[in-house]
Design a protein around this motif. Structure first.
Motif, PDB file in Angstrom:
ATOM      1  N   GLU A  94     -54.637  -9.392 -33.589  1.00 46.05           N
ATOM      2  CA  GLU A  94     -54.224  -9.142 -34.973  1.00 46.05           C
ATOM      3  C   GLU A  94     -53.192  -8.005 -34.999  1.00 46.05           C
ATOM      4  N   PRO A  95     -52.223  -8.091 -35.914  1.00 42.95           N
ATOM      5  CA  PRO A  95     -51.200  -7.034 -36.000  1.00 42.95           C
ATOM      6  C   PRO A  95     -51.801  -5.653 -36.276  1.00 42.95           C
ATOM      7  N   ASN A  96     -52.951  -5.610 -36.959  1.00 42.35           N
ATOM      8  CA  ASN A  96     -53.569  -4.306 -37.272  1.00 42.35           C
ATOM      9  C   ASN A  96     -54.647  -3.904 -36.271  1.00 42.35           C
ATOM     10  N   SER A  97     -54.724  -4.587 -35.156  1.00 43.60           N
ATOM     11  CA  SER A  97     -55.725  -4.256 -34.133  1.00 43.60           C
ATOM     12  C   SER A  97     -55.444  -2.874 -33.539  1.00 43.60           C
ATOM     13  N   THR A  98     -56.483  -2.236 -33.016  1.00 45.96           N
ATOM     14  CA  THR A  98     -56.360  -0.879 -32.449  1.00 45.96           C
ATOM     15  C   THR A  98     -55.347  -0.837 -31.310  1.00 45.96           C
ATOM     16  N   ILE A  99     -54.435   0.137 -31.391  1.00 49.32           N
ATOM     17  CA  ILE A  99     -53.401   0.301 -30.354  1.00 49.32           C
ATOM     18  C   ILE A  99     -53.978   1.072 -29.168  1.00 49.32           C
ATOM     19  N   VAL A 100     -53.789   0.533 -27.965  1.00 49.61           N
ATOM     20  CA  VAL A 100     -54.264   1.211 -26.755  1.00 49.61           C
ATOM     21  C   VAL A 100     -53.122   1.652 -25.848  1.00 49.61           C
ATOM     22  N   GLY A 101     -51.899   1.282 -26.224  1.00 48.28           N
ATOM     23  CA  GLY A 101     -50.751   1.695 -25.414  1.00 48.28           C
ATOM     24  C   GLY A 101     -49.470   1.080 -25.917  1.00 48.28           C
ATOM     25  N   ARG A 102     -48.409   1.268 -25.140  1.00 49.69           N
ATOM     26  CA  ARG A 102     -47.106   0.704 -25.484  1.00 49.69           C
ATOM     27  C   ARG A 102     -46.511   0.078 -24.220  1.00 49.69           C
ATOM     28  N   ALA A 103     -45.629  -0.893 -24.438  1.00 51.98           N
ATOM     29  CA  ALA A 103     -44.830  -1.437 -23.336  1.00 51.98           C
ATOM     30  C   ALA A 103     -43.405  -0.970 -23.582  1.00 51.98           C
ATOM     31  N   GLN A 104     -42.910  -0.112 -22.702  1.00 50.49           N
ATOM     32  CA  GLN A 104     -41.583   0.477 -22.890  1.00 50.49           C
ATOM     33  C   GLN A 104     -40.670   0.051 -21.749  1.00 50.49           C
ATOM     34  N   GLY A 105     -39.496  -0.458 -22.101  1.00 46.14           N
ATOM     35  CA  GLY A 105     -38.558  -0.864 -21.058  1.00 46.14           C
ATOM     36  C   GLY A 105     -37.580  -1.889 -21.569  1.00 46.14           C
ATOM     37  N   THR A 106     -37.180  -2.787 -20.686  1.00 46.35           N
ATOM     38  CA  THR A 106     -36.202  -3.810 -21.078  1.00 46.35           C
ATOM     39  C   THR A 106     -36.631  -5.181 -20.580  1.00 46.35           C
ATOM     40  N   TYR A 107     -36.172  -6.195 -21.288  1.00 39.83           N
ATOM     41  CA  TYR A 107     -36.162  -7.536 -20.710  1.00 39.83           C
ATOM     42  C   TYR A 107     -34.807  -8.144 -21.000  1.00 39.83           C
ATOM     43  N   SER A 108     -34.345  -8.962 -20.058  1.00 38.81           N
ATOM     44  CA  SER A 108     -33.043  -9.591 -20.245  1.00 38.81           C
ATOM     45  C   SER A 108     -33.164 -11.076 -19.961  1.00 38.81           C
ATOM     46  N   SER A 109     -32.384 -11.865 -20.701  1.00 35.47           N
ATOM     47  CA  SER A 109     -32.379 -13.309 -20.475  1.00 35.47           C
ATOM     48  C   SER A 109     -31.562 -13.556 -19.215  1.00 35.47           C
ATOM     49  N   ALA A 110     -32.234 -13.993 -18.170  1.00 34.64           N
ATOM     50  CA  ALA A 110     -31.605 -14.060 -16.856  1.00 34.64           C
ATOM     51  C   ALA A 110     -31.621 -15.468 -16.278  1.00 34.64           C
ATOM     52  N   GLY A 111     -31.890 -16.475 -17.126  1.00 32.13           N
ATOM     53  CA  GLY A 111     -31.892 -17.851 -16.642  1.00 32.13           C
ATOM     54  C   GLY A 111     -30.756 -18.644 -17.267  1.00 32.13           C
ATOM     55  N   LEU A 112     -29.880 -19.206 -16.438  1.00 30.52           N
ATOM     56  CA  LEU A 112     -28.812 -20.072 -16.963  1.00 30.52           C
ATOM     57  C   LEU A 112     -29.400 -21.389 -17.444  1.00 30.52           C
ATOM     58  N   ASP A 113     -30.324 -21.927 -16.624  1.00 31.92           N
ATOM     59  CA  ASP A 113     -30.848 -23.260 -16.901  1.00 31.92           C
ATOM     60  C   ASP A 113     -32.285 -23.266 -17.383  1.00 31.92           C
ATOM     61  N   ASP A 114     -32.942 -22.109 -17.377  1.00 34.51           N
ATOM     62  CA  ASP A 114     -34.305 -22.076 -17.899  1.00 34.51           C
ATOM     63  C   ASP A 114     -34.553 -20.791 -18.683  1.00 34.51           C
ATOM     64  N   ALA A 115     -35.581 -20.854 -19.519  1.00 42.90           N
ATOM     65  CA  ALA A 115     -35.897 -19.723 -20.393  1.00 42.90           C
ATOM     66  C   ALA A 115     -36.656 -18.672 -19.586  1.00 42.90           C
ATOM     67  N   VAL A 116     -35.922 -17.715 -19.046  1.00 38.95           N
ATOM     68  CA  VAL A 116     -36.520 -16.716 -18.175  1.00 38.95           C
ATOM     69  C   VAL A 116     -36.105 -15.320 -18.614  1.00 38.95           C
ATOM     70  N   ALA A 117     -37.107 -14.449 -18.743  1.00 34.49           N
ATOM     71  CA  ALA A 117     -36.818 -13.044 -18.992  1.00 34.49           C
ATOM     72  C   ALA A 117     -37.081 -12.272 -17.708  1.00 34.49           C
TER      73      ALA A 117
END
Ligand SMILES: *[C@@H]1O[C@H](CO)[C@@H](O)[C@H](O)[C@H]1NC(C)=O
Ligand SMILES: *[C@@H]1O[C@H](CO)[C@@H](O)[C@H](O)[C@H]1NC(C)=O
Ligand SMILES: *[C@@H]1O[C@H](CO)[C@@H](O)[C@H](O)[C@H]1NC(C)=O
Ligand SMILES: *[C@@H]1O[C@H](CO)[C@@H](O)[C@H](O)[C@H]1NC(C)=O
Length: 191
Positions: A94-117
């Motif tokens: 749930e969007p209001n669920s208790t927060i236990v941490g964060r994910a900090q960084g980057t993702y990039s679309s790196a697939g020409l022929d497939d949906a890959v981050a």
């Protein structure tokens, strides 16, 4: 007056900057001592479970596009898109669920022929025994697959020298807003 303020600020920052995370001494001396003791420590397995909220929409997005190529939005897999995130990690989906941490960084679309981050991020935990400790993820996320296995390549705090596997599974995706909720199971070896 200025000097006094400076001195007080310095003092306060010194007090705040005591390098201890949940009883772990993070000073260089503390790290050296930890390594000296490390051969005697037993490796253990820790399992973690949480939900990752990738929020691109709304007034306060936690995932923002920082770069793209000319061709990115003509490409079927948004090749060349780079996104920086500070996404909430929660106990439940749930969007209001208790927060236990964060994910900090980057993702990039790196697939020409497939949906890959290509994921390059740190999980930083903010509650309980793992408060202040981090795990680093560097992996390939084929976002349309049911299970995406990504390596945990290291960690800090209680997760020093961690190695393991993060498994991501989509929980929900709102095609209108672009917001996604992803379930993560993490298994790590650490000391
Ligand atoms: C990308 O856009 C720039 C600026 O509009 C243009 O000069 C360049 O030729 C474009 N490159 C490609 C590969 O379309
Ligand atoms: C979260 O929201 C739901 C409904 O939107 C509500 O029933 C629930 O009590 C909320 N939970 C918390 C922890 O606030
Ligand atoms: C986590 O650690 C921070 C900094 O040491 C502290 O301010 C905070 O209260 C802790 N949170 C919990 C939930 O223990
Ligand atoms: C999906 O996002 C749209 C636009 O923000 C919003 O109006 C809608 O309520 C969302 N749907 C769900 C199921 O959350």
């Amino acid at each position: 007056m200025g000097k006094v303020c400076c001195a007080i600020l310095l003092l306060c920052s010194m007090v705040i900057a005591i390098p201890i995370v949940n009883g772990i001494d993070q000073s260089p001396q503390g790290v050296a001592k930890w390594f000296k003791n490390q051969p005697k420590m037993k490796e253990k397995v820790t399992k973690l479970h949480f939900y990752f909220h990738d929020q691109v929409s709304g007034k306060n997005p936690t995932a923002v596009i920082v770069a793209q190529a000319n061709t990115t939005f003509q490409s079927p897999n948004l090749f060349g898109l780079v996104v920086v995130i500070d996404d909430a990690l929660t106990v439940g989906p749930e969007p209001n669920s208790t927060i236990v941490g964060r994910a900090q960084g980057t993702y990039s679309s790196a697939g020409l022929d497939d949906a890959v981050a290509a994921m390059s991020l740190n999980f930083v935990f903010t509650s309980g025994a793992y408060n202040g400790s981090t795990l680093s993820v560097l992996g390939r996320n084929a976002v349309l697959h049911t299970y995406r296995e990504m390596p945990i390549v290291g960690g800090s705090g209680v997760f020093r020298l961690a190695r393991g596997i993060a498994t991501a599974k989509s929980y929900s995706f709102n095609a209108t807003s672009g917001d996604a909720i992803v379930e993560y199971n993490v298994v790590v070896l650490h000391y």
